[in-house]
Write an enzyme that holds these catalytic residues in place. Structure first.
Site, PDB file in Angstrom:
ATOM      1  N   ASP A  32       1.036  -1.201   0.073  1.00 57.11           N
ATOM      2  CA  ASP A  32       0.063  -0.044  -0.127  1.00 57.11           C
ATOM      3  C   ASP A  32       0.725   1.513   0.189  1.00 57.11           C
ATOM      4  O   ASP A  32       1.915   1.351   0.677  1.00 57.11           O
ATOM      5  CB  ASP A  32      -0.918  -0.136   1.295  1.00 57.11           C
ATOM      6  CG  ASP A  32      -2.253   0.862   0.857  1.00 57.11           C
ATOM      7  OD1 ASP A  32      -2.029   1.944   0.862  1.00 57.11           O
ATOM      8  OD2 ASP A  32      -3.218   0.129   1.100  1.00 57.11           O
ATOM      9  N   TYR A  63       8.698  -6.402  -7.603  1.00 60.20           N
ATOM     10  CA  TYR A  63       9.446  -7.618  -7.626  1.00 60.20           C
ATOM     11  C   TYR A  63       9.398  -8.356  -6.519  1.00 60.20           C
ATOM     12  O   TYR A  63      10.071  -8.317  -5.309  1.00 60.20           O
ATOM     13  CB  TYR A  63      10.807  -7.676  -7.959  1.00 60.20           C
ATOM     14  CG  TYR A  63      11.016  -6.989  -9.564  1.00 60.20           C
ATOM     15  CD1 TYR A  63      10.696  -7.746 -10.538  1.00 60.20           C
ATOM     16  CD2 TYR A  63      11.235  -5.701  -9.433  1.00 60.20           C
ATOM     17  CE1 TYR A  63      10.885  -7.273 -11.922  1.00 60.20           C
ATOM     18  CE2 TYR A  63      11.206  -4.906 -10.829  1.00 60.20           C
ATOM     19  CZ  TYR A  63      11.089  -5.595 -12.196  1.00 60.20           C
ATOM     20  OH  TYR A  63      11.103  -5.189 -13.327  1.00 60.20           O
ATOM     21  N   TYR A 144     -11.485   7.501 -13.021  1.00 57.02           N
ATOM     22  CA  TYR A 144     -11.727   6.253 -12.195  1.00 57.02           C
ATOM     23  C   TYR A 144     -12.444   5.094 -13.221  1.00 57.02           C
ATOM     24  O   TYR A 144     -11.983   3.894 -13.394  1.00 57.02           O
ATOM     25  CB  TYR A 144     -12.465   6.541 -11.023  1.00 57.02           C
ATOM     26  CG  TYR A 144     -12.900   5.303 -10.199  1.00 57.02           C
ATOM     27  CD1 TYR A 144     -11.954   4.707  -9.213  1.00 57.02           C
ATOM     28  CD2 TYR A 144     -14.185   4.709 -10.202  1.00 57.02           C
ATOM     29  CE1 TYR A 144     -12.232   3.806  -8.423  1.00 57.02           C
ATOM     30  CE2 TYR A 144     -14.544   3.644  -9.206  1.00 57.02           C
ATOM     31  CZ  TYR A 144     -13.296   3.361  -8.385  1.00 57.02           C
ATOM     32  OH  TYR A 144     -13.850   2.406  -7.528  1.00 57.02           O
TER      33      TYR A 144
HETATM   34  P1  NAD Z   1      -9.906   2.586  -0.049  1.00 59.49           P
HETATM   35  O1  NAD Z   1      -9.690   4.021  -0.551  1.00 59.49           O
HETATM   36  O2  NAD Z   1     -10.312   2.370   1.311  1.00 59.49           O
HETATM   37  O3  NAD Z   1      -8.719   1.556  -0.432  1.00 59.49           O
HETATM   38  C1  NAD Z   1      -7.700   1.751  -1.294  1.00 59.49           C
HETATM   39  C2  NAD Z   1      -6.475   1.312  -0.877  1.00 59.49           C
HETATM   40  O4  NAD Z   1      -5.438   1.262  -2.160  1.00 59.49           O
HETATM   41  C3  NAD Z   1      -5.896   2.505   0.065  1.00 59.49           C
HETATM   42  O5  NAD Z   1      -5.142   1.807   1.167  1.00 59.49           O
HETATM   43  C4  NAD Z   1      -4.831   3.104  -0.615  1.00 59.49           C
HETATM   44  O6  NAD Z   1      -3.819   3.902   0.215  1.00 59.49           O
HETATM   45  C5  NAD Z   1      -4.294   2.030  -1.802  1.00 59.49           C
HETATM   46  N1  NAD Z   1      -3.887   2.866  -3.081  1.00 59.49           N
HETATM   47  C6  NAD Z   1      -4.434   3.681  -3.565  1.00 59.49           C
HETATM   48  N2  NAD Z   1      -3.691   4.010  -4.609  1.00 59.49           N
HETATM   49  C7  NAD Z   1      -2.245   3.133  -4.435  1.00 59.49           C
HETATM   50  C8  NAD Z   1      -1.196   2.875  -5.371  1.00 59.49           C
HETATM   51  N3  NAD Z   1      -1.017   3.602  -6.345  1.00 59.49           N
HETATM   52  N4  NAD Z   1      -0.130   1.817  -4.897  1.00 59.49           N
HETATM   53  C9  NAD Z   1      -0.637   1.214  -3.835  1.00 59.49           C
HETATM   54  N5  NAD Z   1      -1.604   1.540  -2.877  1.00 59.49           N
HETATM   55  C10 NAD Z   1      -2.717   2.295  -3.346  1.00 59.49           C
HETATM   56  O7  NAD Z   1     -10.822   1.967  -0.799  1.00 59.49           O
HETATM   57  P2  NAD Z   1     -11.841   0.660  -0.668  1.00 59.49           P
HETATM   58  O8  NAD Z   1     -13.303   0.992  -0.659  1.00 59.49           O
HETATM   59  O9  NAD Z   1     -11.174  -0.247   0.309  1.00 59.49           O
HETATM   60  O10 NAD Z   1     -11.573   0.005  -2.275  1.00 59.49           O
HETATM   61  C11 NAD Z   1     -10.550  -1.155  -2.595  1.00 59.49           C
HETATM   62  C12 NAD Z   1     -10.759  -1.359  -4.068  1.00 59.49           C
HETATM   63  O11 NAD Z   1     -11.971  -2.113  -4.255  1.00 59.49           O
HETATM   64  C13 NAD Z   1     -10.491  -0.099  -5.002  1.00 59.49           C
HETATM   65  O12 NAD Z   1      -9.846  -0.622  -6.253  1.00 59.49           O
HETATM   66  C14 NAD Z   1     -12.082   0.031  -5.389  1.00 59.49           C
HETATM   67  O13 NAD Z   1     -11.861   0.596  -6.666  1.00 59.49           O
HETATM   68  C15 NAD Z   1     -12.863  -1.240  -5.236  1.00 59.49           C
HETATM   69  N6  NAD Z   1     -14.130  -0.890  -5.189  1.00 59.49           N
HETATM   70  C16 NAD Z   1     -14.876  -0.615  -4.154  1.00 59.49           C
HETATM   71  C17 NAD Z   1     -16.090  -0.196  -3.677  1.00 59.49           C
HETATM   72  C18 NAD Z   1     -16.692  -0.084  -2.439  1.00 59.49           C
HETATM   73  O14 NAD Z   1     -17.785   0.330  -2.512  1.00 59.49           O
HETATM   74  N7  NAD Z   1     -15.866   0.074  -1.307  1.00 59.49           N
HETATM   75  C19 NAD Z   1     -16.807  -0.330  -5.009  1.00 59.49           C
HETATM   76  C20 NAD Z   1     -16.213  -0.636  -6.055  1.00 59.49           C
HETATM   77  C21 NAD Z   1     -14.944  -1.060  -6.160  1.00 59.49           C
END
Ligand code: NAD
Ligand code: UDP
Length: 312
Positions: A32, A63, A144
């Protein structure tokens, strides 16, 4: 039982996935960059010998040697993914290329956390997987929506061209404990506002529809999908088909919190989808998954968690 890589593992869904995988007896490498993730989400795991945390941005190659990959890295809340739209696009697209490259080199399965946003502002209702969507390619949500659509393309091309074992999961609005209080999504906003006695910010008329899935149901679905046979790639919808307007959500939360907060109407953000609801018949028929937690019970758990966080 080789180590499992969870990207975005300190986020809302990622941290619950790390817990579930550790409970199953796996070891987990959580990657993360803490863009929206919180250390507090994984603090309880830091002393666990089966858990390793790596600060890394998936836009850069990685890697490592692992036995399976779950790619969740990407900010999910509109206010956060719109804050740096170029980085959001890079995270979705270049992040997917890097992780698919890793899966290809290692010959391991990879699951993508895709989204209902690939359907955009949908013209059919409820949305099933065969629907191609209605997405604005140049609007404020495009970084997005189109990023996630391109990631799906990359997943299927790595599958067809390089035989990578892929699973594409289209996640609909999910809520629950460990959402960031400043996350900006509707459930966390309304609960925090109700607990703090601040106005409940309704965007537009509040008549827009969403369907909210409790996090435990979603993670159970993610594991069931990941356990399904390798030739079952998806995409598969995951969400709770129970529909709710934002006005109804506000009323439910005000009642649960016993709050006197007033409603405050604000402009509807551009391209905000009018109605969104998953058709989950594919998940049901393929591995018997359907959500078990109804909105009232899920909101109770979430309110209790936010109360604890805010009062701490
Ligand atoms: P969140 O923002 O709480 O978690 C996303 C995580 O990804 C965070 O910990 C962030 O720091 C990390 N992150 C962001 N960019 C990064 C990068 N470049 N490199 C490494 N880490 C990175 O969101 P969430 O709700 O936990 O969503 C998780 C995944 O599920 C996402 O891919 C999101 O698109 C997908 N999603 C979530 C929902 C929802 O309702 N929660 C709905 C549709 C899709
Ligand atoms: N919304 C709202 N008030 C808020 C936050 C969001 O009325 O404080 C609305 C938003 O306009 C959208 C719905 O709630 O119609 C869900 O928004 P969210 O950001 O949670 O997720 P989305 O489904 O739009 O990705």
């Amino acid at each position: 039982m080789r180590e499992i890589l969870v990207t975005g593992g300190s986020g809302f869904l990622g941290s619950h996935l790390c817990d579930a995988l550790l409970n199953r007896g796996h070891s987990v490498l959580c990657v993360d960059n803490f863009y929206t993730g919180q250390r507090s989400n994984i603090k309880h795991l830091l002393g666990n010998v089966d858990f390793e945390l790596m600060r890394h941005d998936v836009v850069f190659p990685l890697y490592v040697e692992v036995g399976r990959i779950f790619n969740l890295a990407c900010p999910a809340s509109p206010i956060h993914y719109q804050q740096d739209p170029v980085q959001t696009t890079k995270t979705s697209v270049i992040g997917a290329i890097n992780l698919l490259g890793l899966a290809k080199r290692l010959g391991v399965p990879i699951l993508q956390a895709s989204t209902s946003e690939v359907y955009g502002d949908p013209q059919i209702h409820p949305q099933h997987e065969a629907y191609w969507g209605s997405v604005n390619p140049i609007g404020p949500r495009s970084c997005y929506d189109e990023g996630k659509r391109c990631a799906e393309t990359l997943f299927f091309e790595y599958h067809r061209q390089n035989n990578v074992d892929i699973k594409v999961m289209r996640i609909f609005n999910t809520y629950g404990p460990r959402m960031n209080p400043n996350d900006g999504r509707v459930v966390s906003n309304f609960i925090v506002q109700a607990l703090q006695g601040k106005p409940i910010t309704i965007y537009g008329t509040g008549k827009q529809i969403r369907s909210f899935c409790y996090v435990d149901d979603l993670i159970a679905g993610m594991l069931a999908f990941s356990d399904s046979p390798p030739d079952f790639t998806g995409p598969v919808n995951f969400g709770n088909p129970f529909e709710c307007s934002m006005l109804e959500l506000a009323e439910r939360i005000l009642k649960l919190v016993d709050s006197k907060s007033k409603l405050e109407f604000r402009d509807l953000p551009q391209d905000d989808p009018v109605q969104r609801c998953p058709d989950i018949s594919l998940a049901k028929s393929s591995f018997g998954w359907q959500p078990k937690v109804d909105l009232e019970d899920g909101l109770k758990e979430t309110v209790a968690w936010f109360r604890h966080v805010i009062e701490a």
